[in-house]
Design a protein around this motif. Structure first.
Motif, short mmCIF file in Angstrom:
data_model
loop_
_atom_site.label_atom_id
_atom_site.label_comp_id
_atom_site.label_asym_id
_atom_site.label_seq_id
_atom_site.Cartn_x
_atom_site.Cartn_y
_atom_site.Cartn_z
N ALA A 131 -11.19 11.45 -15.96
CA ALA A 131 -11.70 10.17 -16.48
C ALA A 131 -10.65 9.08 -16.32
CB ALA A 131 -12.09 10.33 -17.95
N ALA A 132 -9.40 9.41 -16.62
CA ALA A 132 -8.32 8.43 -16.47
C ALA A 132 -8.12 8.06 -15.00
CB ALA A 132 -7.03 9.00 -17.05
N GLN A 133 -8.20 9.07 -14.13
CA GLN A 133 -7.95 8.86 -12.70
C GLN A 133 -9.04 8.05 -12.03
OE1 GLN A 133 -6.99 12.56 -10.78
NE2 GLN A 133 -7.09 11.70 -8.72
N TYR A 134 -10.28 8.21 -12.49
CA TYR A 134 -11.42 7.55 -11.83
C TYR A 134 -11.99 6.39 -12.65
CZ TYR A 134 -11.23 11.25 -8.38
OH TYR A 134 -10.81 12.10 -7.37
N GLY A 135 -11.14 5.72 -13.39
CA GLY A 135 -11.54 4.43 -13.96
C GLY A 135 -12.06 4.43 -15.37
N GLY A 136 -11.89 5.54 -16.11
CA GLY A 136 -12.29 5.53 -17.52
C GLY A 136 -13.79 5.42 -17.72
N GLY A 168 -7.23 0.90 -25.80
CA GLY A 168 -7.47 2.22 -25.21
C GLY A 168 -8.94 2.56 -25.16
N LEU A 169 -9.67 2.19 -26.21
CA LEU A 169 -11.11 2.45 -26.24
C LEU A 169 -11.85 1.67 -25.17
CD1 LEU A 169 -11.90 2.51 -30.08
CD2 LEU A 169 -12.11 4.41 -28.47
N LYS A 170 -11.43 0.43 -24.93
CA LYS A 170 -12.07 -0.39 -23.89
C LYS A 170 -11.94 0.28 -22.52
CE LYS A 170 -11.61 -5.01 -25.97
NZ LYS A 170 -10.91 -6.31 -25.87
N MET A 223 -9.55 11.61 -27.78
CA MET A 223 -8.29 12.11 -28.31
C MET A 223 -7.11 11.81 -27.40
SD MET A 223 -9.06 15.87 -29.96
CE MET A 223 -9.97 16.50 -28.56
N ILE A 224 -7.36 11.81 -26.09
CA ILE A 224 -6.25 11.77 -25.13
C ILE A 224 -6.05 10.41 -24.48
CG2 ILE A 224 -5.42 12.73 -22.94
CD1 ILE A 224 -6.77 15.37 -23.76
N ILE A 225 -7.14 9.80 -23.95
CA ILE A 225 -6.97 8.58 -23.14
C ILE A 225 -6.48 7.37 -23.94
CG2 ILE A 225 -8.14 6.93 -21.63
CD1 ILE A 225 -9.84 9.27 -20.60
N PRO A 226 -7.15 6.98 -25.05
CA PRO A 226 -6.68 5.78 -25.78
C PRO A 226 -5.21 5.85 -26.21
CG PRO A 226 -8.88 6.34 -26.49
CD PRO A 226 -8.41 7.47 -25.64
N PRO A 227 -4.75 6.96 -26.83
CA PRO A 227 -3.35 6.96 -27.23
C PRO A 227 -2.37 6.88 -26.06
CG PRO A 227 -4.34 9.11 -27.65
CD PRO A 227 -5.45 8.17 -27.33
N TYR A 248 0.43 3.91 -25.48
CA TYR A 248 1.87 4.14 -25.39
C TYR A 248 2.41 4.06 -23.96
CZ TYR A 248 1.80 5.57 -30.27
OH TYR A 248 1.66 5.58 -31.64
N SER A 249 1.53 4.22 -22.94
CA SER A 249 2.01 4.24 -21.56
C SER A 249 1.41 3.15 -20.68
CB SER A 249 1.72 5.61 -20.92
OG SER A 249 2.29 6.65 -21.66
N GLY A 250 0.26 2.60 -21.09
CA GLY A 250 -0.42 1.60 -20.27
C GLY A 250 -1.50 2.22 -19.42
N ALA A 251 -2.53 1.45 -19.06
CA ALA A 251 -3.68 1.96 -18.32
C ALA A 251 -3.30 2.47 -16.94
CB ALA A 251 -4.75 0.87 -18.20
N GLU A 252 -2.45 1.73 -16.24
CA GLU A 252 -2.09 2.14 -14.89
C GLU A 252 -1.33 3.46 -14.88
OE1 GLU A 252 0.35 0.42 -11.01
OE2 GLU A 252 -0.17 -0.93 -12.65
#
Length: 450
Positions: free
Chosen positions: A34-39, A193-195, A262-266, A270-274
């Motif tokens: 999900a993170a890799q392909y645009g959330g 993060g939710l966005k 649980m994983i993507i927003p935090p 702390y690390s940024g979307a990119e």
């Protein structure tokens, strides 16, 4: 002749099937894809495919199992002798998955113990994960513990082992997932993060998004592994397949949504979307410990999270071993304990080789891939699409869907999504599998760009 085991009822089957569906595929694989392909766009495509492609194949495999009362090899042969080969292909998938799945399960066990003993800060260092998996002793010990725990449950049987443990673990798993997700929503800047996770960005959509989401569904729903055929064969005739499959879908959707939450927003916070998009498979083992280390009560939250992942990994590994065990029992009339011992020994040998592939044998690769990556590629990108394609040809064009529809409706049930199943099995899914096999695989090796 061995008397075939059954689940005690609908709840037992749903818990076991949901336990199979909810595993590392949801909690390890789904968030990094999900993170890799645009959330948000990946999440949207995934949900659409879940209730069309995923539903059709899940219902097809479970109804094949209940109709034939056989595991995958016997089931496909009984439907059409010319498709007996399909049962062996389907059986090969979990046979190859279990060893490397148990290796990853061993990694999860290690992290669980690290957080339970209050050493979570150590896991947040940049070299902790790579240092652990490159060792010879600890990863193999953790792998063996995880595999033996799986074997013990399967050896106990359907009701005493699989059903009983699933009824306990699945509710616990969901409670923990909800609790951690609620905590994430209380973090500062959680909205950002939710966005990223929930709002689709159509500019990030591509064929790879569809292929990745479809591939994720194989793992997420245990499709094309013979697992749901085997579990279907244990379902009693009076149990509602429509209601049961709907419940499994809802379980899977809930856990997939919660795992991403649980994983993507935090990590975005702390690390940024990119940076989140570039973490890949290491998102859970390398990025999350840093997040937990930055959180108030991070060690406690980390312990809860890895307990959750360990429970989910265990329920899925149980289903993977059960699928291969069921075949040995049906095909060669071996006892359950003897079948489990044979398959466990095989998994130990392959699993140790996979584990050493990150350490002593790190120079050995196949097509440039370490053993874990190779087995994951062969099963997910080659064998599963092939099994699904031929299943659709068999059901859609050779024996027809009416026999399975009758099985589904045998208790006078109303099968409202009958047309969805027909269209997906006969037309959409076969084309999608061909495209994944050809286009996606060519793209993976850089031969074409999509």
């Amino acid at each position: 002749m061995n008397k075939r085991s059954t689940f005690t009822g609908g709840i037992g089957f749903v818990m076991a099937a949901a336990g199979s569906a909810v595993g590392l595929g949801n909690l390890w694989r789904f968030p990094y894809l999900a993170a890799q392909y645009g959330g948000g766009i990946f999440l949207l495509v995934y949900i659409i495919l879940l209730f069309t492609f995923g539903f059709a194949m899940l219902m097809t495999e479970i109804s094949i199992g209940r109709k034939t009362k056989l595991s995958c090899i016997g089931a496909y042969k009984k439907l059409c002798s010319k498709f007996a080969f399909l049962g062996y292909l389907a059986w090969l998938v979990p046979l190859l998955i279990l060893p490397y799945y148990a290796v990853i399960g061993g990694w999860v066990l290690k992290y669980t113990l690290v957080y339970l003993t209050g050493q979570g800060s150590a896991a947040a260092s940049d070299t902790y994960f790579s240092a652990h998996i490159s060792q010879t002793g600890s990863p193999i010990i953790m792998f063996l513990i995880f595999l033996i725990a799986t074997a013990v449950v399967v050896a106990l049987g359907v009701q005493k082992g699989i059903e009983r443990i699933s009824k306990i673990l699945m509710p616990v798993l969901i409670v923990i997932a909800i609790g951690v997700s609620i905590y994430v929503l209380t973090l500062p800047d959680a909205v950002e993060g939710l966005k990223y996770y929930l709002i689709p960005d159509v500019s990030k959509f591509s064929f790879k998004t569809i292929a990745a989401a479809a591939g994720q569904l194989f793992f997420s729903l245990s499709i094309a592994m013979g697992i749901m055929v085997s579990y279907g064969s244990y379902v009693r005739d009076e149990v509602s397949l429509v209601k049961s499959v709907n419940q499994v879908e809802l379980f899977d959707t809930l856990i997939a949504l919660l795992s991403g939450l649980m994983i993507i927003p935090p990590v975005v916070i702390y690390s940024g979307a990119e940076a989140t998009a570039n973490k890949g498979p290491g998102l859970m083992f390398m990025a999350l410990p840093k997040v937990f280390d930055s959180m108030p009560a991070g060690t406690f939250i980390g312990a809860l999270f890895f307990i959750l992942v360990l429970l989910a990994a265990l329920t899925s590994s149980i289903s993977i071993l059960e699928a291969t065990t069921s075949m040995l029992i049906d095909r060669w009339k071996l006892s359950r304990p003897k079948s489990v011992i044979i398959l466990t020994i095989f998994s130990v040998v392959i699993g140790i080789a996979v584990s050493l592939g990150f350490g002593l044998w790190s120079d050995f690769t196949i097509g440039g891939m370490d053993l874990l990556t190779f087995f994951d590629y062969i099963t997910n990108s080659v064998l599963m699409p092939i099994v699904t394609f031929f299943t659709c040809i068999l059901i859609g064009w050779v024996v027809g869907t009416k026999g399975l529809e009758a099985e589904i409706q045998k208790n006078g049930e109303v099968f409202r999504r009958k047309l969805v199943m027909r269209v997906m099995v006969k037309y959409v899914t076969p084309v999608m599998m061909v495209l994944i096999l050809i286009v996606y695989n060519l793209a993976q090796f850089g031969i074409i760009n999509i």
